[in-house]
Design an enzyme around this catalytic site. Structure first.
Site, mmCIF file in Angstrom:
data_model
loop_
_atom_site.group_PDB
_atom_site.id
_atom_site.type_symbol
_atom_site.label_atom_id
_atom_site.label_comp_id
_atom_site.label_asym_id
_atom_site.label_seq_id
_atom_site.Cartn_x
_atom_site.Cartn_y
_atom_site.Cartn_z
ATOM 1 N N HIS A 215 0.640 -1.295 0.017
ATOM 2 C CA HIS A 215 -0.091 -0.084 -0.020
ATOM 3 C C HIS A 215 0.790 1.276 -0.040
ATOM 4 O O HIS A 215 0.600 2.359 -0.692
ATOM 5 C CB HIS A 215 -1.030 0.022 1.209
ATOM 6 C CG HIS A 215 -0.297 0.139 2.522
ATOM 7 N ND1 HIS A 215 0.364 -0.510 3.236
ATOM 8 C CD2 HIS A 215 -0.492 1.385 3.215
ATOM 9 C CE1 HIS A 215 0.777 -0.299 4.677
ATOM 10 N NE2 HIS A 215 0.383 0.994 4.478
ATOM 11 N N ASP A 216 2.129 1.193 0.720
ATOM 12 C CA ASP A 216 2.937 2.415 0.646
ATOM 13 C C ASP A 216 3.922 2.305 -0.616
ATOM 14 O O ASP A 216 5.073 3.003 -0.422
ATOM 15 C CB ASP A 216 3.729 2.469 1.955
ATOM 16 C CG ASP A 216 2.517 3.250 2.855
ATOM 17 O OD1 ASP A 216 1.835 3.800 2.492
ATOM 18 O OD2 ASP A 216 3.238 2.881 4.281
ATOM 19 N N LYS A 219 5.835 5.506 -1.952
ATOM 20 C CA LYS A 219 7.017 6.262 -1.142
ATOM 21 C C LYS A 219 8.578 5.801 -1.975
ATOM 22 O O LYS A 219 9.324 6.459 -1.406
ATOM 23 C CB LYS A 219 6.913 5.669 0.362
ATOM 24 C CG LYS A 219 5.870 6.269 0.905
ATOM 25 C CD LYS A 219 5.893 5.807 2.409
ATOM 26 C CE LYS A 219 4.659 6.459 3.250
ATOM 27 N NZ LYS A 219 4.576 5.901 4.830
ATOM 28 N N HIS A 244 2.243 10.002 -2.325
ATOM 29 C CA HIS A 244 2.520 8.658 -2.532
ATOM 30 C C HIS A 244 1.223 7.543 -2.783
ATOM 31 O O HIS A 244 1.454 6.654 -3.458
ATOM 32 C CB HIS A 244 3.295 8.191 -1.037
ATOM 33 C CG HIS A 244 2.380 7.671 0.205
ATOM 34 N ND1 HIS A 244 1.933 8.570 0.976
ATOM 35 C CD2 HIS A 244 1.672 6.501 0.333
ATOM 36 C CE1 HIS A 244 1.133 7.965 1.849
ATOM 37 N NE2 HIS A 244 0.948 6.745 1.446
ATOM 38 N N HIS A 268 -6.256 4.439 0.265
ATOM 39 C CA HIS A 268 -6.039 3.891 1.699
ATOM 40 C C HIS A 268 -5.819 5.219 2.625
ATOM 41 O O HIS A 268 -5.855 4.806 3.999
ATOM 42 C CB HIS A 268 -4.742 2.917 1.754
ATOM 43 C CG HIS A 268 -3.450 3.779 1.825
ATOM 44 N ND1 HIS A 268 -2.735 3.884 0.517
ATOM 45 C CD2 HIS A 268 -2.475 4.074 2.698
ATOM 46 C CE1 HIS A 268 -1.807 4.289 0.728
ATOM 47 N NE2 HIS A 268 -1.415 4.482 2.039
ATOM 48 N N HIS A 269 -5.636 6.266 2.068
ATOM 49 C CA HIS A 269 -5.673 7.544 3.053
ATOM 50 C C HIS A 269 -7.117 8.342 2.816
ATOM 51 O O HIS A 269 -7.057 9.288 3.576
ATOM 52 C CB HIS A 269 -4.566 8.382 2.786
ATOM 53 C CG HIS A 269 -3.336 7.878 3.431
ATOM 54 N ND1 HIS A 269 -3.124 8.064 4.909
ATOM 55 C CD2 HIS A 269 -2.169 7.557 3.128
ATOM 56 C CE1 HIS A 269 -2.051 7.426 5.276
ATOM 57 N NE2 HIS A 269 -1.248 7.255 4.224
ATOM 58 N N ASP A 297 -3.874 0.432 8.808
ATOM 59 C CA ASP A 297 -2.957 1.550 9.038
ATOM 60 C C ASP A 297 -2.712 2.371 10.120
ATOM 61 O O ASP A 297 -1.568 2.371 10.533
ATOM 62 C CB ASP A 297 -3.086 2.390 7.599
ATOM 63 C CG ASP A 297 -1.643 2.756 7.194
ATOM 64 O OD1 ASP A 297 -0.551 2.395 7.495
ATOM 65 O OD2 ASP A 297 -1.762 3.800 6.280
#
Length: 350
Positions: A215-216, A219, A244, A268-269, A297
């Site tokens: 998911h990251d 980055k 990201h 996801h954010h 998260d």
């Protein structure tokens, strides 16, 4: 000039031979038309047709009495019986005789897959209770089952390769931010547990696990000094880090996953009230997997150490998602997460 009134020329006179032949043909056709045709509903004709179909069928057609004696078999059935160690007019082996007896007794159609010799058959037993016998129909599905097994094994091999690739990418992300080492794998474990608690199908949970594991991934394009900066971030630095999800989406959007992994990474954010990023989605506009991922998260992020603050601990993290329930985080996902930790004894992965 006056028209001629003399006799017709020989070329224009009708031929007696032609007329005779035409009449004979008409008479012959009339006779053929009058000949009786077999009736479409003639029982004997229908039985002959059905018998021919059974004889020519590549599938097994048998008739057994209630004791398991073979009353009839087509050519394919004869080969089938030979593999079973039986012949027409004799009893079938004991397991088959028991099947015939049970089928006659209960009067219900039953279907089973059976191995006979080196072949696998899809067998249907259809009772005719009033006459005391059972019709057996069997199709050789050996080749089909082998093809299905080969396709399943190929799919499993492909999935293993995909998982290995995703794990490698996850490690690459964490190399840029050692302080969050293991974060994506822990988030994946929490998200999978939440998904199971919410009753998601196993296939959907597998997609959730893979999406959470990377998911990251965006980055990879975030400056490393921002990811490890110990002090407070400036507004521009925060904006760079907030890129990201979009960057991650761009990285994985063209990968043909069987799950909406790219959308999980992108969303996801996002937050339930529309205050999240990058697109300010609200409520069910956000993919369910992304809503679950958001809860996982937050729990891991608050429970573990970050360069800009020490770990706050699991209980503080649970209290925080409880506070965010329904406003920022999906209520059902939060409830499932709280049950896991407070009632089911779930532990944060090491």
């Amino acid at each position: 000039m006056e028209a001629s009134t003399g006799p017709a020329s020989p070329e224009r006179q009708p031929s007696h031979k032609v007329v005779s032949a035409l009449l004979a043909t008409m008479d012959d056709l009339s006779a053929r038309k009058a000949a009786p045709r077999p009736r479409q509903d003639d029982p004997q004709q229908n039985m002959r047709m059905l018998s021919r179909l059974a004889q020519e069928s590549p599938n097994v057609v048998l008739r057994l009495d209630a004791a398991g004696t073979v009353l009839y078999s087509n050519p394919a059935g004869a080969r089938f019986l030979a593999a079973c160690g039986a012949v027409e007019g004799h009893g079938v082996p004991a397991p088959w005789a028991e099947l015939a007896r049970e089928t006659c007794e209960f009067g219900m159609v039953r279907s089973e897959e059976m191995e006979v010799g080196d072949a696998l058959y899809d067998v249907t037993l259809a009772p005719v209770p009033e006459d005391g016998y059972v019709n057996v129909y069997a199709a050789d599905i050996t080749r089909r089952r082998r093809a299905e097994n080969a396709a399943r094994e190929a799919g499993e091999k492909l999935l293993r390769s995909l998982e290995q690739t995703i794990a490698m990418v996850s490690r690459a992300v964490e190399k840029r931010d050692p302080s969050t080492s293991g974060h994506q794998l822990r988030v994946a474990a929490i998200a999978v547990a939440i998904g199971r608690e919410m009753g998601l199908a196993p296939q959907r949970i597998e997609g959730l696990r893979l999406g959470a594991t990377i998911h990251d991934i965006g980055k990879l394009h975030t400056p490393a000094e921002l990811l490890t900066k110990p002090g407070k971030l400036m507004a521009l630095e925060i904006e760079l880090i907030r890129q990201h999800p979009l960057t991650g989406y761009e990285i994985v959007k063209d990968v043909d996953f069987p799950w909406p992994v790219a959308q999980m990474v992108l969303q996801h954010h996002e937050r339930m009230d529309g205050t999240g990023y990058p697109h300010g989605l609200k409520g069910e506009e956000i993919l369910l997997e992304s809503r679950i991922l958001a809860v996982a998260d937050v729990v891991d992020g608050l429970s573990t150490h970050r360069p800009y603050r020490p770990a706050l601990g699991l209980e503080t993290a649970l209290q925080e998602i409880e506070r965010m329930r329904g406003r920022w985080l999906d209520a059902q996902a939060v409830d499932a997460c709280l049950r896991l930790f407070r009632e089911r004894g779930f532990q944060l992965p090491a």
